[in-house]
Design an enzyme around this catalytic site. Structure first.
Site, PDB file in Angstrom:
ATOM      1  N   HIS A 125      -3.569   5.980   4.179  1.00  0.00           N
ATOM      2  CA  HIS A 125      -4.171   4.751   3.654  1.00  0.00           C
ATOM      3  C   HIS A 125      -3.538   3.314   4.208  1.00  0.00           C
ATOM      4  CE1 HIS A 125      -5.854   2.100   0.768  1.00  0.00           C
ATOM      5  NE2 HIS A 125      -6.818   2.667   0.654  1.00  0.00           N
TER       6      HIS A 125
ATOM      7  N   SER B 183     -11.336  -0.617  -0.071  1.00  0.00           N
ATOM      8  CA  SER B 183     -10.162  -0.607   0.451  1.00  0.00           C
ATOM      9  C   SER B 183     -10.074  -1.072   2.138  1.00  0.00           C
ATOM     10  CB  SER B 183      -9.340   0.725   0.405  1.00  0.00           C
ATOM     11  OG  SER B 183      -8.856   0.918  -0.868  1.00  0.00           O
TER      12      SER B 183
ATOM     13  N   ASP C 108       0.800  -1.418  -0.051  1.00  0.00           N
ATOM     14  CA  ASP C 108       0.113  -0.069  -0.090  1.00  0.00           C
ATOM     15  C   ASP C 108       0.969   1.208   0.043  1.00  0.00           C
ATOM     16  OD1 ASP C 108      -2.207   1.857   0.936  1.00  0.00           O
ATOM     17  OD2 ASP C 108      -3.381  -0.125   0.910  1.00  0.00           O
TER      18      ASP C 108
ATOM     19  N   ALA D 177      -7.474  -7.390  -8.581  1.00  0.00           N
ATOM     20  CA  ALA D 177      -8.532  -8.106  -7.955  1.00  0.00           C
ATOM     21  C   ALA D 177      -9.265  -9.075  -8.973  1.00  0.00           C
ATOM     22  CB  ALA D 177      -9.674  -7.361  -7.271  1.00  0.00           C
TER      23      ALA D 177
END
Length: 408
Positions: A150, A346, A118, A293
């Site tokens: 984040h 997220s 990340d 993903a």
């Protein structure tokens, strides 16, 4: 893949498979078990390479090289930006930790290594006190320090320790975490960096890799138009070709990580489905799961919101996900020792990564950890019971994941 633009490419390479006799070819034949072992050993020798300016002859050589398992143009990656949310009300346990059943599970993630790829981490945050944080910067920033928040937020949801008496972490017994800074910095945000970081995490013992990021398809189209002088239709066509190549590349990478489980630890990859849908818009629309993903072998995660009538699919959450997790109004760690409440797929992804760590601990206690068994237990834990009646399975896959119990 287009060759005329001489784009940077990312290459998956592994040692050539040793020549063997037919497994059914009489006495002394290696047998199927040896053949599988050979594939596993080859996968264990996997490397990720890049070429900044490949020629046509280089591309042709890669296509004919038996050690090359896949290659694709390096595509920009971006943070799946979180959405603002109202401040969470004080509680002993965050609603997400409670929703996945981690607060009543006897498992904590002890003995399991997780990786967060990340924006980095606020390593001095009290939420990570006592955790062995192994960090690596892939962006050229010089360190894996989080300058966004984040990555710190996601890490807090997976394995964060309690803050001011409130539980924020699903797997707060995790003692070792591999933190890869792949977004930000002068060079962050590309598929070659992400692939390298995934392999680094696996090579360093990660059982679970959590990724709350996605491919920036519109950004790449814009880059092709501005930097190469292409028309929008031509740039879109070339970007789409690269998009497909990257999906195949990440599928191959995920499959290779699974294949080497017999000679290395099991590694499961969990990634955010994306926030591009506008379910409450005018017109309303839904977008399918975004790469990485979308790659087969990666567990994609949709986001759920808490509500009086049951959990509902978040209005921004992309469809066709594998499973779902709490993703609206998630309270966790933030920069400078602080906290923040935000929303997004997220935020749902680290809940699922944390539950995966709990299942990994449970299965490790029984013997060697199989990627097939771990993923099947995770997906099989999904439930529709807390979800609002009429929830479309296409939006949440197997449903809200659940932590293992002493009886499960």
């Amino acid at each position: 893949m287009s060759e005329q633009l001489n784009q940077k490419i990312v290459i998956l390479r592994a040692p050539a498979l040793r020549a063997t006799r037919d497994p059914f070819d009489g006495p002394g034949a290696p047998g199927l078990e040896s053949a599988v072992q050979g594939v596993a050993e080859r996968a264990a020798g996997l490397t990720v390479e890049s070429d900044d300016n490949p020629s046509r002859s280089t591309i042709n050589a890669l296509r004919n090289d038996p050690t090359v398992l896949g290659f694709a143009p390096s595509m920009p990656m971006k943070l799946i930006e979180p959405l603002e949310a109202d401040a969470a009300s004080a509680a002993a346990v965050t609603w997400g930790v409670k929703a996945v059943g981690a607060d009543t599970s006897p498992f904590t993630g002890a003995g399991v290594t997780v990786s967060v790829l990340d924006t980095g981490i606020d390593a001095d945050h009290p939420a990570f006190a006592g955790v062995d944080l192994v960090t690596k910067d892939f962006t050229g920033a010089g360190s894996a320090e989080d300058d966004n928040g984040h990555g710190t937020h996601c890490a807090g949801t997976i394995f964060g320790r309690d803050l001011a008496g409130q539980r924020i972490g699903v797997a707060r017994g995790v003692q070792k975490a591999l933190i890869g800074k792949v977004l930000g910095g002068p060079n962050g945000g590309s598929s070659d960096i992400l692939a390298s970081a995934m392999l680094w995490a696996a090579d360093n013992g990660a059982h679970v890799i959590s990724m709350s990021l996605g491919m920036d398809f519109p950004g790449w189209v814009d880059e092709l138009v501005k930097e190469n002088g292409l028309s929008i239709p031509a740039a879109t066509s070339i970007a789409l070709e690269g998009y497909r190549a990257n999906v195949r590349l990440f599928e191959q990478l995920a499959n290779l990580l699974n294949a080497r489980a017999s000679v290395a630890q099991t590694t499961i990859v969990v990634a955010a489905a994306g926030n591009e849908s506008k379910r409450a818009g005018n017109p309303a629309y839904e977008i399918n799961v975004a790469p990485p993903a979308a790659a087969f072998g990666i567990t994609s995660v949709a986001a759920l919101a808490d509500g009086a009538g049951g959990l509902t699919v978040a209005p921004f959450s992309n469809t066709m996900a594998t499973v779902a997790g709490p993703g609206v109004g998630v309270f966790s760690a933030w920069l400078n020792g602080g906290t923040n409440t935000i929303s997004g797929t997220s935020m749902a992804t680290p809940h699922v990564a944390g539950v995966t760590a709990l299942w990994a601990e449970r299965l490790l206690a029984q013997g060697p950890l199989s990627p097939v068994l771990l993923q099947s237990k995770l997906i099989g834990s999904g439930t529709f019971k807390p979800l609002k009646a009429g929830t479309d399975p296409l939006d949440v896959g197997a449903g809200l994941v659940q932590a293992p119990t002493s009886a499960s």
